[in-house]
Design a protein around this motif. Structure first.
Motif, short mmCIF file in Angstrom:
data_model
loop_
_atom_site.label_atom_id
_atom_site.label_comp_id
_atom_site.label_asym_id
_atom_site.label_seq_id
_atom_site.Cartn_x
_atom_site.Cartn_y
_atom_site.Cartn_z
N UNK A 142 0.71 -1.10 -0.08
CA UNK A 142 0.03 0.21 0.01
C UNK A 142 0.93 1.25 -0.06
N UNK A 143 2.01 1.29 0.82
CA UNK A 143 2.74 2.29 0.75
C UNK A 143 3.57 2.46 -0.41
N UNK A 144 3.84 1.46 -1.03
CA UNK A 144 4.75 1.58 -2.46
C UNK A 144 3.68 1.98 -3.38
N UNK A 145 2.21 1.77 -3.48
CA UNK A 145 1.34 2.30 -4.06
C UNK A 145 1.46 4.07 -4.14
N UNK A 146 1.33 4.54 -2.75
CA UNK A 146 1.73 5.87 -2.48
C UNK A 146 3.13 6.57 -3.31
N UNK A 147 3.94 5.72 -2.89
CA UNK A 147 5.51 6.14 -3.68
C UNK A 147 5.36 6.06 -5.24
N UNK A 148 4.61 5.01 -5.70
CA UNK A 148 4.39 4.95 -6.97
C UNK A 148 3.89 6.14 -7.59
N UNK A 149 2.39 6.63 -7.02
CA UNK A 149 1.98 7.83 -7.49
C UNK A 149 2.89 8.84 -7.52
N UNK A 150 3.61 9.25 -6.27
CA UNK A 150 4.60 10.30 -6.02
C UNK A 150 5.68 10.30 -7.20
N UNK A 151 6.11 9.03 -7.60
CA UNK A 151 7.02 8.98 -8.67
C UNK A 151 6.40 9.28 -10.00
N UNK A 152 5.22 8.95 -10.33
CA UNK A 152 4.58 9.44 -11.53
C UNK A 152 4.44 10.97 -11.60
N UNK A 153 4.15 11.52 -10.32
CA UNK A 153 4.02 13.10 -10.45
C UNK A 153 5.17 13.63 -10.59
N UNK A 154 6.15 13.15 -10.02
CA UNK A 154 7.54 13.67 -10.13
C UNK A 154 7.98 13.70 -11.67
N UNK A 155 7.92 12.48 -12.26
CA UNK A 155 8.14 12.23 -13.53
C UNK A 155 7.43 13.44 -14.57
N UNK A 156 6.35 13.44 -14.15
CA UNK A 156 5.39 14.43 -15.22
C UNK A 156 6.23 15.80 -15.11
N UNK A 157 6.28 16.41 -13.91
CA UNK A 157 6.88 17.61 -13.74
C UNK A 157 8.33 17.81 -14.23
N UNK A 158 8.85 16.60 -14.10
CA UNK A 158 10.31 16.71 -14.46
C UNK A 158 10.59 16.78 -16.08
N UNK A 159 9.53 16.00 -16.67
CA UNK A 159 9.50 16.23 -18.09
C UNK A 159 9.68 17.77 -18.65
N UNK A 160 8.95 18.53 -17.81
CA UNK A 160 8.98 19.82 -18.39
C UNK A 160 10.36 20.81 -18.25
#
Length: 258
Positions: A142-160
């Protein structure tokens, strides 16, 4: 523009988009050659690397033409590859004209990826599943799910930001490790190593590594080496990011995180 140049331009453009979206080298070569041969251009040569295309046609005639393309490595987009494969079959079977094929090619370029909320959900579920698969508890997953969501958010903003792939992978793995350790530091009964293992899976270069092995089997040693180096460099960047955060946490916590 001669017919030979028109056909070669289309074939190379289709091959460019295939390669740009993660298609295998042999698939790109076969597609370009199939299109050329379907227009009775048999005096042709096509050489494809993992980041470049070299093609020539009718070299001994007055319609001789050649093209070179540099193709940067981009993330894999299977939807576009499937669309381009279908288009290639239509062209080879003469179901559409070359002008119609150009129009469809532009449509294939614009095939969208999954929307952002869906990517967050998929990444979260994938990270949680891998965490549990590699020995984590339900809470770890469950915590890994949260971390995965944080990762995707980071990659989205990092792409910019326009950073290189190397920097992005190092920073992303650091974000994963820091977030996982923070959950552990607040007193939750979790195994942060299992969380990190599950959460880094979206960064792991599975497709480039698989394609490099396929290239080696097909005797495309140069393309295989390029993809293998890319995969190993990505793995090294992940290791650096995770290692830096865990080492820093070890010093701050006096060894409590080891």
């Amino acid at each position: 523009m001669s017919d030979t140049k028109k056909v070669l331009s289309f074939a190379v453009e289709l091959g460019d988009i295939l390669l740009r979206n993660g298609a295998e080298v042999y698939r790109v070569e076969d597609s370009v050659l199939a299109i050329l041969n379907s227009y009775d251009i048999t005096d042709c040569d096509v050489y494809v690397l993992s980041n470049g295309i070299f093609a020539s046609a009718d070299e001994v005639t007055e319609h001789a033409s050649s093209m070179i393309r540099h193709v940067p490595m981009y993330p894999t987009h299977l939807g576009r590859i499937a669309g381009l494969n279908a288009l290639c079959r239509e062209v080879c079977s003469k179901e559409i004209t070359l002008d119609e094929a150009w129009a469809k090619l532009e449509e294939c370029k614009r095939i969208p990826s999954y929307n952002f909320p869906m990517l967050i959900i998929a990444t979260a579920i994938g990270c949680g599943g891998f965490s549990y698969l590699y020995g984590g508890t339900v809470l770890d997953a469950l915590i890994a799910c949260i971390v995965g969501a944080v990762l995707r958010l980071f990659l989205h903003f990092e792409a910019r930001m326009g950073n290189s792939k190397t920097i992005t992978n190092v920073l992303a793995s650091m974000v994963i490790s820091l977030t996982a350790i923070l959950f552990y530091a607040v007193g939750l009964p979790v195994h942060y190593d299992k969380i990190i293992i599950g959460a880094i899976m979206p960064l792991v270069p599975g497709i480039p590594l698989t394609n490099s092995i396929r290239d080696f089997i097909n005797s495309d040693y140069l393309s295989g080496s390029i993809r293998l180096i890319d995969a190993l460099l990505t793995a090294f960047c992940i290791a650096v990011g995770v290692g830096v955060v865990i080492t820093f946490a070890h010093f701050i916590g006096g060894g409590a995180y080891i």
